[in-house]
Write an enzyme that holds these catalytic residues in place. Structure first.
Site, PDB file in Angstrom:
ATOM      1  N   SER A  40       0.712  -1.263  -0.012  1.00 30.30           N
ATOM      2  CA  SER A  40      -0.064  -0.087  -0.128  1.00 30.30           C
ATOM      3  C   SER A  40       1.085   1.167  -0.037  1.00 30.30           C
ATOM      4  O   SER A  40       0.206   2.395  -0.045  1.00 30.30           O
ATOM      5  CB  SER A  40      -1.095   0.020   1.066  1.00 30.30           C
ATOM      6  OG  SER A  40      -0.170   0.204   2.306  1.00 30.30           O
ATOM      7  N   HIS A  41       2.071   0.956   0.256  1.00 33.55           N
ATOM      8  CA  HIS A  41       2.955   2.283   0.400  1.00 33.55           C
ATOM      9  C   HIS A  41       4.388   2.049  -0.339  1.00 33.55           C
ATOM     10  O   HIS A  41       5.358   2.751  -0.452  1.00 33.55           O
ATOM     11  CB  HIS A  41       3.386   2.959   1.590  1.00 33.55           C
ATOM     12  CG  HIS A  41       2.195   3.300   2.322  1.00 33.55           C
ATOM     13  ND1 HIS A  41       1.193   2.365   3.114  1.00 33.55           N
ATOM     14  CD2 HIS A  41       1.932   4.639   2.636  1.00 33.55           C
ATOM     15  CE1 HIS A  41       0.519   3.178   3.398  1.00 33.55           C
ATOM     16  NE2 HIS A  41       0.527   4.569   3.394  1.00 33.55           N
ATOM     17  N   HIS A  53       4.093  13.531   3.531  1.00 30.06           N
ATOM     18  CA  HIS A  53       4.670  12.185   3.960  1.00 30.06           C
ATOM     19  C   HIS A  53       3.302  11.335   3.072  1.00 30.06           C
ATOM     20  O   HIS A  53       2.246  11.555   3.555  1.00 30.06           O
ATOM     21  CB  HIS A  53       4.499  12.129   5.351  1.00 30.06           C
ATOM     22  CG  HIS A  53       5.392  10.935   5.865  1.00 30.06           C
ATOM     23  ND1 HIS A  53       4.914   9.463   5.433  1.00 30.06           N
ATOM     24  CD2 HIS A  53       6.406  10.645   6.317  1.00 30.06           C
ATOM     25  CE1 HIS A  53       6.009   8.680   5.898  1.00 30.06           C
ATOM     26  NE2 HIS A  53       6.915   9.447   6.819  1.00 30.06           N
ATOM     27  N   LEU A  60       5.448   4.388   8.092  1.00 31.63           N
ATOM     28  CA  LEU A  60       6.398   5.212   8.730  1.00 31.63           C
ATOM     29  C   LEU A  60       7.779   4.272   9.308  1.00 31.63           C
ATOM     30  O   LEU A  60       8.448   5.053   9.952  1.00 31.63           O
ATOM     31  CB  LEU A  60       5.609   5.398  10.136  1.00 31.63           C
ATOM     32  CG  LEU A  60       4.982   6.851  10.195  1.00 31.63           C
ATOM     33  CD1 LEU A  60       4.280   7.195  11.609  1.00 31.63           C
ATOM     34  CD2 LEU A  60       5.969   7.878   9.827  1.00 31.63           C
ATOM     35  N   ALA A  91      -1.852   2.514  11.232  1.00 33.78           N
ATOM     36  CA  ALA A  91      -2.490   3.507  11.302  1.00 33.78           C
ATOM     37  C   ALA A  91      -3.483   3.639  12.311  1.00 33.78           C
ATOM     38  O   ALA A  91      -3.735   2.368  12.966  1.00 33.78           O
ATOM     39  CB  ALA A  91      -3.523   3.497   9.813  1.00 33.78           C
ATOM     40  N   ASP A 129      -5.280   1.120   1.417  1.00 39.74           N
ATOM     41  CA  ASP A 129      -5.909  -0.195   1.260  1.00 39.74           C
ATOM     42  C   ASP A 129      -7.306  -0.201   0.554  1.00 39.74           C
ATOM     43  O   ASP A 129      -7.848  -0.661  -0.177  1.00 39.74           O
ATOM     44  CB  ASP A 129      -6.307  -0.750   2.719  1.00 39.74           C
ATOM     45  CG  ASP A 129      -4.964  -1.477   3.107  1.00 39.74           C
ATOM     46  OD1 ASP A 129      -4.015  -1.357   2.396  1.00 39.74           O
ATOM     47  OD2 ASP A 129      -4.998  -2.044   4.239  1.00 39.74           O
ATOM     48  N   GLY A 170       6.358  -6.966  12.747  1.00 38.84           N
ATOM     49  CA  GLY A 170       7.731  -6.729  11.957  1.00 38.84           C
ATOM     50  C   GLY A 170       8.191  -8.087  11.379  1.00 38.84           C
ATOM     51  O   GLY A 170       8.902  -8.182  10.469  1.00 38.84           O
TER      52      GLY A 170
HETATM   53  P1  NDP Z   1      -1.285  -3.415   9.735  1.00 39.22           P
HETATM   54  O1  NDP Z   1      -2.488  -3.425  10.424  1.00 39.22           O
HETATM   55  O2  NDP Z   1      -1.089  -4.281   8.506  1.00 39.22           O
HETATM   56  O3  NDP Z   1      -0.043  -3.805  10.817  1.00 39.22           O
HETATM   57  C1  NDP Z   1       0.166  -2.786  11.905  1.00 39.22           C
HETATM   58  C2  NDP Z   1       1.257  -3.582  12.663  1.00 39.22           C
HETATM   59  O4  NDP Z   1       0.869  -4.645  13.414  1.00 39.22           O
HETATM   60  C3  NDP Z   1       2.500  -3.682  11.826  1.00 39.22           C
HETATM   61  O5  NDP Z   1       3.648  -3.600  12.525  1.00 39.22           O
HETATM   62  C4  NDP Z   1       2.424  -5.362  11.387  1.00 39.22           C
HETATM   63  O6  NDP Z   1       3.551  -6.064  11.416  1.00 39.22           O
HETATM   64  C5  NDP Z   1       1.812  -5.835  12.955  1.00 39.22           C
HETATM   65  N1  NDP Z   1       0.902  -6.906  12.729  1.00 39.22           N
HETATM   66  C6  NDP Z   1      -0.163  -7.142  11.657  1.00 39.22           C
HETATM   67  N2  NDP Z   1      -0.667  -8.195  11.968  1.00 39.22           N
HETATM   68  C7  NDP Z   1      -0.155  -8.816  12.992  1.00 39.22           C
HETATM   69  C8  NDP Z   1      -0.386  -9.906  13.686  1.00 39.22           C
HETATM   70  N3  NDP Z   1      -1.224 -10.779  13.470  1.00 39.22           N
HETATM   71  N4  NDP Z   1       0.334 -10.261  14.827  1.00 39.22           N
HETATM   72  C9  NDP Z   1       1.710  -9.539  15.218  1.00 39.22           C
HETATM   73  N5  NDP Z   1       1.543  -8.206  14.590  1.00 39.22           N
HETATM   74  C10 NDP Z   1       0.912  -8.124  13.420  1.00 39.22           C
HETATM   75  O7  NDP Z   1      -1.140  -1.950   9.338  1.00 39.22           O
HETATM   76  P2  NDP Z   1      -1.908  -0.881   8.876  1.00 39.22           P
HETATM   77  O8  NDP Z   1      -2.745  -1.334   7.773  1.00 39.22           O
HETATM   78  O9  NDP Z   1      -2.729  -0.010   9.861  1.00 39.22           O
HETATM   79  O10 NDP Z   1      -0.923   0.420   8.307  1.00 39.22           O
HETATM   80  C11 NDP Z   1      -0.184  -0.008   6.996  1.00 39.22           C
HETATM   81  C12 NDP Z   1       0.914   1.249   6.745  1.00 39.22           C
HETATM   82  O11 NDP Z   1       0.058   2.498   6.370  1.00 39.22           O
HETATM   83  C13 NDP Z   1       1.814   1.680   8.115  1.00 39.22           C
HETATM   84  O12 NDP Z   1       3.019   1.140   7.426  1.00 39.22           O
HETATM   85  C14 NDP Z   1       1.520   3.050   8.202  1.00 39.22           C
HETATM   86  O13 NDP Z   1       2.657   3.929   8.385  1.00 39.22           O
HETATM   87  C15 NDP Z   1       1.057   3.425   6.713  1.00 39.22           C
HETATM   88  N6  NDP Z   1       0.305   4.571   6.717  1.00 39.22           N
HETATM   89  C16 NDP Z   1       0.774   5.943   6.465  1.00 39.22           C
HETATM   90  C17 NDP Z   1       0.285   7.070   6.359  1.00 39.22           C
HETATM   91  C18 NDP Z   1       0.942   8.276   5.845  1.00 39.22           C
HETATM   92  O14 NDP Z   1      -0.128   9.279   5.802  1.00 39.22           O
HETATM   93  N7  NDP Z   1       2.108   8.274   5.649  1.00 39.22           N
HETATM   94  C19 NDP Z   1      -1.066   7.151   6.765  1.00 39.22           C
HETATM   95  C20 NDP Z   1      -1.741   5.824   7.427  1.00 39.22           C
HETATM   96  C21 NDP Z   1      -1.052   4.674   7.125  1.00 39.22           C
HETATM   97  P3  NDP Z   1       4.230  -6.426  10.050  1.00 39.22           P
HETATM   98  O15 NDP Z   1       4.533  -4.742   9.252  1.00 39.22           O
HETATM   99  O16 NDP Z   1       5.445  -7.117  10.036  1.00 39.22           O
HETATM  100  O17 NDP Z   1       2.986  -6.853   9.366  1.00 39.22           O
END
Ligand code: NDP
Length: 344
Positions: free
Chosen positions: A54-55, A127, A131, A187, A195, A313
């Protein structure tokens, strides 16, 4: 150039450095300086490599159109202000946040090591990425790092009736000895806007309970969200409180715009939120008591004993290792979109 580019691919896979070079060329062709382009391209390639699609390269069209309509200044030179022993102010001067953070890196790391803490307050920045690429390198340098960035008005605060907040992510990284840093990045909206855009493109429905349409009625239709609808925060009032915190730190404190404050309607093609970013660094060497590194390992071991299979991670690092072995997968459609962006 064309032949060199063809050679960079093995089937539908491309090596990291070749992808960075390709994305840099695209951004330069849309008006970014080579310095800025290289930083954004590397960030974007890292997201694609780690499976944060998504990024990843999906965002190149957004970078290109924001540059093209001069909403963001691809030549901006950030101004760093050494504001206090543990405080670094950065005016991104309407450029991207990542070059601004890069410019502040050396001074802020030096501050964190000296005083134990360093705040980096970036304003006037754009941005559009994940992050974790911002915080992970600090953890690799032995520091704890927390960062927040606000975005654009697309999320309804809990109890409210219309969008006000951005999707407002929070990322946190801690160093581990002999292992990749422990990092989460999420997020504060129930799902990120990227997404929604991907679901609209692929024709998929959204999960229940994450969004409303333009009339405030719950919807699973991504087009209804993009067409005047909005996202909800995760966890009801709890996610909403975190999102409010992000607005206050990333914009209220730094001097950037709140997600609802900037007006990009006059810039056709603008896609990069013009806001701010806050980063907090802590040097655990100053913590005293039992070594922080040992405590991190204890907690992780105890989480594993409690049955936790996947740490935040883990998925990214697994994807990274695979991409390092096999190259980064870019599908034919995405590759064609990149080719078209460079040609334009
Ligand atoms: P997710 O819900 O996919 O994941 C959030 C965190 O939880 C991640 O560190 C992920 O690790 C971890 N995670 C996910 N599933 C599990 C699990 N089952 N067990 C343990 N850990 C888990 O992220 P979002 O969809 O909320 O966000 C996605 C991205 O969007 C982020 O990188 C965010 O920075 C970016 N974003 C950027 C914005 C901007 O304006 N610049 C605005 C909004 C979002 P892992 O990465 O290893 O899956």
């Amino acid at each position: 150039m064309q032949q060199a580019d063809t050679l960079a691919w093995t089937g539908d896979r491309i090596a990291f450095d070749a992808l960075v070079e390709r994305l840099t060329a695209i951004l330069v062709s849309h008006g970014a300086s080579r310095h800025v382009a290289a930083i954004i391209a590397r960030n974007c390639a890292m997201c694609e490599r780690d499976g944060c699609t998504s990024h990843g390269v999906f965002r190149m069209a957004g970078y290109a159109s924001s540059l093209g309509c001069r909403w963001v200044d691809g030549h901006a030179v950030p101004a760093i202000e050494d504001a206090a022993p543990a405080y670094c102010r950065v005016d991104a001067r309407n450029g991207f946040a990542q070059p601004a953070l890069e410019a502040a890196r050396e001074l802020s790391v030096e501050k964190a090591r000296r005083t134990g803490l360093a705040a980096i307050a970036i304003r006037g920045s754009h941005h559009l990425s994940a992050l974790w690429p911002d915080v992970e390198p600090f953890a690799r340098a032995g520091l704890i790092a927390l960062s927040v960035v606000n975005s654009f008005r697309c999320t309804v605060p809990h109890g409210g009736g219309s969008a006000l907040f951005g999707t407002n992510p929070v990322a946190f990284a801690v160093p581990r000895s002999g292992d990749d840093p422990l990092v989460f990045d999420m997020a504060t909206s129930a799902i990120p806007n990227g997404d929604v855009q991907i679901a609209a493109r692929t024709g998929e429905r959204l999960p229940e309970g994450v969004a409303v349409d333009a009339s405030g009625v719950p919807t699973t239709d991504p087009d209804a969200v993009l067409d005047g609808g909005a996202l909800l925060t995760f966890g009801g009032h709890k996610g909403s409180a975190l999102s409010m915190m992000v607005e206050l730190l990333a914009a209220g404190l730094t001097g950037g715009h709140f997600s609802h404050e900037f007006d990009w309607s006059g810039h056709d093609g603008a896609q990069t939120p013009h806001t701010g970013q806050f980063v907090l660094l802590i040097d655990p060497q100053h913590a005293g008591g039992r070594r922080f590194g040992e405590r991190v390992e204890t907690l992780i071991k105890d989480m594993r004993s409690a049955g936790v299979q996947r740490l935040p991670g883990d998925r990214r690092y697994r994807n990274r290792r695979r991409a390092e072995r096999e190259g980064i997968h870019i599908g034919a459609e995405e590759r064609a979109r990149l080719d078209a962006l460079l040609a334009r």
